[in-house]
Structure formats: C-alpha cells, structure tokens
Design a protein around this motif. Structure first.
Motif, mmCIF file in Angstrom:
data_model
loop_
_atom_site.group_PDB
_atom_site.id
_atom_site.type_symbol
_atom_site.label_atom_id
_atom_site.label_comp_id
_atom_site.label_asym_id
_atom_site.label_seq_id
_atom_site.Cartn_x
_atom_site.Cartn_y
_atom_site.Cartn_z
ATOM 1 N N ARG A 95 -4.246 13.519 16.997
ATOM 2 C CA ARG A 95 -5.123 12.628 17.376
ATOM 3 C C ARG A 95 -5.839 12.058 16.207
ATOM 4 O O ARG A 95 -6.329 10.939 16.689
ATOM 5 C CB ARG A 95 -5.849 13.506 18.511
ATOM 6 N N ARG A 96 -6.186 12.584 14.938
ATOM 7 C CA ARG A 96 -6.714 11.947 14.111
ATOM 8 C C ARG A 96 -6.103 10.583 13.776
ATOM 9 O O ARG A 96 -7.114 9.624 13.154
ATOM 10 C CB ARG A 96 -6.798 13.134 12.835
ATOM 11 N N PHE A 97 -4.754 10.612 13.900
ATOM 12 C CA PHE A 97 -3.976 9.552 13.591
ATOM 13 C C PHE A 97 -3.653 8.542 14.864
ATOM 14 O O PHE A 97 -3.504 7.383 14.578
ATOM 15 C CB PHE A 97 -2.798 9.739 12.697
ATOM 16 N N GLY A 121 0.821 -1.344 0.097
ATOM 17 C CA GLY A 121 0.051 0.059 0.062
ATOM 18 C C GLY A 121 0.782 1.373 -0.083
ATOM 19 O O GLY A 121 2.028 1.381 0.521
ATOM 20 N N THR A 122 0.312 2.232 -0.634
ATOM 21 C CA THR A 122 1.058 3.566 -0.318
ATOM 22 C C THR A 122 1.028 3.870 0.908
ATOM 23 O O THR A 122 0.031 4.280 1.552
ATOM 24 C CB THR A 122 0.438 4.569 -1.403
ATOM 25 N N VAL A 123 2.170 4.781 1.239
ATOM 26 C CA VAL A 123 2.359 5.286 2.573
ATOM 27 C C VAL A 123 2.036 6.761 2.392
ATOM 28 O O VAL A 123 2.713 7.561 1.686
ATOM 29 C CB VAL A 123 3.555 5.031 3.103
ATOM 30 N N ARG A 124 1.219 7.483 3.432
ATOM 31 C CA ARG A 124 1.048 8.641 3.472
ATOM 32 C C ARG A 124 1.237 9.227 4.843
ATOM 33 O O ARG A 124 1.294 8.363 5.663
ATOM 34 C CB ARG A 124 -0.328 9.234 2.874
ATOM 35 N N THR A 125 1.039 10.512 5.205
ATOM 36 C CA THR A 125 1.197 10.751 6.543
ATOM 37 C C THR A 125 -0.089 10.524 7.163
ATOM 38 O O THR A 125 -1.215 10.532 6.645
ATOM 39 C CB THR A 125 1.418 12.484 6.507
ATOM 40 N N GLY A 126 0.248 9.770 8.226
ATOM 41 C CA GLY A 126 -1.099 9.163 8.858
ATOM 42 C C GLY A 126 -1.211 7.806 8.727
ATOM 43 O O GLY A 126 -2.128 6.967 9.391
ATOM 44 N N THR A 127 -0.461 6.982 7.794
ATOM 45 C CA THR A 127 -0.746 5.567 7.622
ATOM 46 C C THR A 127 -0.139 4.802 8.855
ATOM 47 O O THR A 127 1.054 5.213 9.286
ATOM 48 C CB THR A 127 0.147 5.318 6.223
ATOM 49 N N GLU A 128 -0.866 4.057 9.120
ATOM 50 C CA GLU A 128 -0.263 3.223 10.344
ATOM 51 C C GLU A 128 0.625 2.184 9.913
ATOM 52 O O GLU A 128 0.150 1.251 8.947
ATOM 53 C CB GLU A 128 -1.417 2.529 11.263
#
Length: 194
Positions: A108-110, A41-48
């Motif tokens: 906190r969203r992430f 999967g593509t990794v973006r800011t917020g990806t766990e």
C-alpha cells in the motif's frame, strides 16, 4: 621493447527492454493515460511507471512473472519475487514465500488506492535490476486500448560484445585494454572463436 597495438573495433552493449502495457480498467472507466514519469530515471521497486484511469503500474525488481491477483495465503514464485523485492527496499523484514496481511499493507506504500484485501496483478510490472525509464510511446491524456505499449524500461546487462577479426589465442583479458567513454574498464573474459 614494448610493442603495443592500438585498434578500434565495433562493440555493442547488451540490454533488455521491458514494455509497460496498458491494463484493463474497471468497466465504465475510460482508458486514459493520466501519468507518465520522465524518461531516464532509475527504476526501483515501487517506482510508478505509468498510470491509466487511476490504475498505477508499479515496478517490482524481480525475475518472475506476475499473472494473478495476490491474496493473503497465496504461495508461489510470484509471491516470492514480490516479497524479495519488498525486502530489498526495506518495506518488509522477511520473505517466507507466503503472502500475509503485513505484505499487502507494505505494498500500500506504493499503491495507496488499491484494495485492502489483495494486490492487483495489473499494478505489478516485473523489471530487471539496474533499469531506467525509457521512451514513452503515448502521451498523457491519450485514450489507449488494453495491452497497448505505454513506455519502455531499459536495463543494461553491463556486457559488451566486440567482433575482433583475426584474433588469435594470444588475445587474453590481461593483453587487452578496454575503454568505454574514454575510461579503462576491467575485461572479465575474452572468448576467441577462430
């Protein structure tokens, strides 16, 4: 007369690998891997990227080093890197280089289970842009030591290096057709080293 020469040469794609490592967990907790998203999967800011004993390891697309817990009022390159990454995903509207309560709330969203007064350094994993989830090195349910490699994040630099023997100065970007997977791609530069 149109003279064309077709030749095949070995090329290697440059890439960057970031190891995602197990954090220290709160004393009394077992350091058990509880989540590992699928590779590719593509990794973006917020990806766990992984979870160990409830501690989320979250990607931040930034070229900075995270070395401390971040609290309201903190300044520095790590704060700027985090703010820019959050701004790029629309979590905050501006990045001024000073951590404020709104930025912590946006984080906190992430990391919804994190403390309300700070962003914990173990949750922040700096990754390059255009990265994807690579190989996992452990399994869910496995007990790991702090610093153990959990998985890799791979980022392609978008550049190929090809060795062409006996290339002369007549080899230029305009004279070369470069194909990847059967499709012609633009040749940005050619460096000739006699």
């Amino acid at each position: 007369v149109d003279l064309r020469q077709v030749a095949w040469f070995p090329c290697a794609r440059r890439s960057v690998t970031v190891n995602v490592v197990a954090p220290r967990v709160p004393s009394g907790d077992r350091s058990v891997v509880t989540r590992l998203p699928d590779i590719g999967g593509t990794v973006r800011t917020g990806t766990e990227l992984a979870r160990v004993a409830g501690v989320r390891l979250i990607a931040v697309v930034a070229d900075t080093v995270f070395y401390r817990d971040l609290r309201v009022g903190d300044r520095g390159a790590d704060v700027r890197g985090l703010e820019k990454a959050l701004q790029q995903v629309g979590a905050i509207s501006s990045a001024d280089g000073v951590l404020d309560a709104a930025t912590i709330r946006a984080w906190r969203r992430f990391d919804p289970d994190g403390p309300s007064d700070r962003i914990r350094v173990p949750t922040l994993v700096a990754v390059p842009a255009r990265a994807s989830l690579g190989a996992t090195k452990v399994r869910v349910g496995e007990v790991v030591k702090p610093g153990a490699v959990l998985r890799e994040v791979i980022a392609g630099a978008g550049e190929f290096r090809c060795e062409v023997p006996n290339a002369g100065p007549e080899v230029t970007p305009a004279s070369v057709t470069f194909k990847v997977g059967g499709n012609a791609v633009e040749t940005a530069s050619v460096t000739v080293r006699p």
